[in-house]
Write an enzyme that holds these catalytic residues in place. Structure first.
Site, PDB file in Angstrom:
ATOM      1  CD  GLN A  31      -0.955  -0.797   3.647  1.00  0.00           C
ATOM      2  OE1 GLN A  31      -2.186  -0.744   3.654  1.00  0.00           O
ATOM      3  NE2 GLN A  31      -0.283  -1.415   4.607  1.00  0.00           N
ATOM      4  CG  HIS A  62      -5.192   2.448  19.085  1.00  0.00           C
ATOM      5  ND1 HIS A  62      -4.601   3.615  18.642  1.00  0.00           N
ATOM      6  CD2 HIS A  62      -5.107   1.573  18.050  1.00  0.00           C
ATOM      7  CE1 HIS A  62      -4.152   3.441  17.403  1.00  0.00           C
ATOM      8  NE2 HIS A  62      -4.449   2.220  17.017  1.00  0.00           N
ATOM      9  CD  GLU A 105       0.655  -4.435   9.679  1.00  0.00           C
ATOM     10  OE1 GLU A 105      -0.243  -4.057  10.445  1.00  0.00           O
ATOM     11  OE2 GLU A 105       0.577  -4.342   8.431  1.00  0.00           O
ATOM     12  CG  ASP A 137      -1.909 -13.912   4.851  1.00  0.00           C
ATOM     13  OD1 ASP A 137      -2.851 -13.517   5.576  1.00  0.00           O
ATOM     14  OD2 ASP A 137      -2.061 -14.370   3.710  1.00  0.00           O
ATOM     15  CG  ASP A 155      -5.602  -1.816  14.676  1.00  0.00           C
ATOM     16  OD1 ASP A 155      -6.307  -1.052  13.996  1.00  0.00           O
ATOM     17  OD2 ASP A 155      -4.606  -1.426  15.316  1.00  0.00           O
ATOM     18  N   PRO A 168      -5.372  -4.182   1.569  1.00  0.00           N
ATOM     19  CG  PRO A 168      -3.288  -3.794   2.534  1.00  0.00           C
ATOM     20  CD  PRO A 168      -4.266  -3.226   1.571  1.00  0.00           C
TER      21      PRO A 168
HETATM   22  N1  AG3 Z   1      -7.632   1.285  11.427  1.00  0.00           N
HETATM   23  C1  AG3 Z   1      -8.961   1.769  11.246  1.00  0.00           C
HETATM   24  C2  AG3 Z   1      -9.041   2.932  10.304  1.00  0.00           C
HETATM   25  C3  AG3 Z   1     -10.413   3.218   9.870  1.00  0.00           C
HETATM   26  C4  AG3 Z   1     -10.436   4.326   8.904  1.00  0.00           C
HETATM   27  N2  AG3 Z   1     -11.623   4.227   8.141  1.00  0.00           N
HETATM   28  C5  AG3 Z   1     -12.372   5.243   7.798  1.00  0.00           C
HETATM   29  N3  AG3 Z   1     -12.076   6.457   8.140  1.00  0.00           N
HETATM   30  N4  AG3 Z   1     -13.429   4.976   7.103  1.00  0.00           N
HETATM   31  C6  AG3 Z   1      -6.797   2.167  12.119  1.00  0.00           C
HETATM   32  C7  AG3 Z   1      -5.487   1.606  12.416  1.00  0.00           C
HETATM   33  C8  AG3 Z   1      -5.038   2.172  13.693  1.00  0.00           C
HETATM   34  N5  AG3 Z   1      -4.308   1.228  14.438  1.00  0.00           N
END
Ligand code: AG3
Length: 288
Positions: A31, A62, A105, A137, A155, A168
């Site tokens: 990415q 978090h 990750e 993975d 996450d 991903p």
């Molecule tokens: N992961 C979730 C991000 C969500 C963003 N999506 C959105 N704005 N539609 C965040 C990773 C942080 N550890």
């Protein structure tokens, strides 16, 4: 005029950030990664054009992803994190008396970028002896490992089906993944996963909720307001064979926080907040 970053999470509407500094920019094998700086939000992690987390409001996401499931469990000892390369989830998990955390990750470049340019996110968590960090993975890991966990926390980037289905994170939300994850949970264990913004992405969120319901005896969803995720609160889904995190009494949550030295120690999460996150409205894009 200074540079602006425009987010591309929705086709028809979005947000911009003034960029006071571009700290890091890279195309990884998975990415496009950016770490930008903004005077209001501090450093901002952007993956494939979508804001993932900012220094000023990351704690809300978090803490909701981690403390809702972990405080719902009497003795969370082993935790699996899928994704979470910035380290914020890991940092919050390690506040509980856990014995072992496996984190898988897929993109090592996110870990490196965040450890270097957003060190407050992990706050040393990657060096903790309890952590087994795997760059790989998460789907394959859940399918092939025979270890069980008290909590599995997903996450990731958004689940996709729309503009970002190639991301991903999209593949993490299949029936097969949830079925494998259910087998990796201990008897009362809980899976929690981020499920995008329901108000903007209702069909995606509904599909993921239905998949959780197929894979787990108990399942449901909750929402957390994070200012830099546009379009309303972020949706999260949960599944378990035996524990309903929305039904744990506030007094139980409070005594667990106290026993773990966390009473009053968190910035967002509290027993009252825990239950507030489960109070959903019918207009959030989910309920027809
Ligand atoms: N992961 C979730 C991000 C969500 C963003 N999506 C959105 N704005 N539609 C965040 C990773 C942080 N550890």
């Amino acid at each position: 005029m200074s540079d602006r970053f425009h987010e591309t999470v929705d086709r028809y509407w979005g947000q911009f950030f003034e960029i006071s500094r571009t700290v890091h920019r890279e195309q990884s094998a998975f990415q496009h990664i950016q770490v930008l700086e903004n005077r209001l939000w501090g450093r901002v992690l952007v993956l494939d054009g979508v804001v993932q987390t900012t220094e000023a409001d990351e704690h809300r996401y978090h803490e909701a992803l981690v403390h809702v499931p972990l405080t719902s469990l009497a003795t969370p000892r082993r935790v699996l994190i899928i994704g979470g390369g910035d380290g914020g989830t890991l940092r919050e998990v390690l506040k509980h008396p856990v014995e072992r955390v496996v984190m898988v990750e897929i993109d090592g470049a996110v870990i490196d970028a965040c450890r270097t340019h957003m060190p407050a996110l992990s706050a040393g968590a990657f060096d903790d002896q309890r952590v087994d960090l795997i760059v790989g993975d998460g789907i394959a890991h859940v399918a092939h490992s025979d270890e069980t966990f008290d909590a599995i926390l997903v996450d990731s980037t958004d689940p996709g089906d729309g503009a970002h289905s190639e991301a991903p994170g999209g593949v993490l939300f299949t029936d097969a993944f949830y079925a494998d994850a259910a087998r990796r949970l201990s008897a009362d264990g809980i899976l929690a996963a981020q499920h995008a913004v329901p108000f903007l992405d209702g069909p995606v969120h509904r599909a993921k909720a239905q998949r959780l319901a197929r894979a787990f005896a108990l399942s449901g969803r909750y929402e957390v307001p994070v200012p830099t995720y546009t379009g309303g609160p972020l949706g999260l889904g949960w599944g378990s064979a035996a524990t309903d995190p929305g039904a744990v009494p506030a007094a139980t949550l409070a005594s667990r926080l106290a026993a773990r030295g966390l009473a009053g120690a968190l910035r967002f999460y509290s027993p009252a907040r825990h239950h507030a996150l489960f109070a959903l409205s019918a207009d959030d894009g989910i309920d027809p």
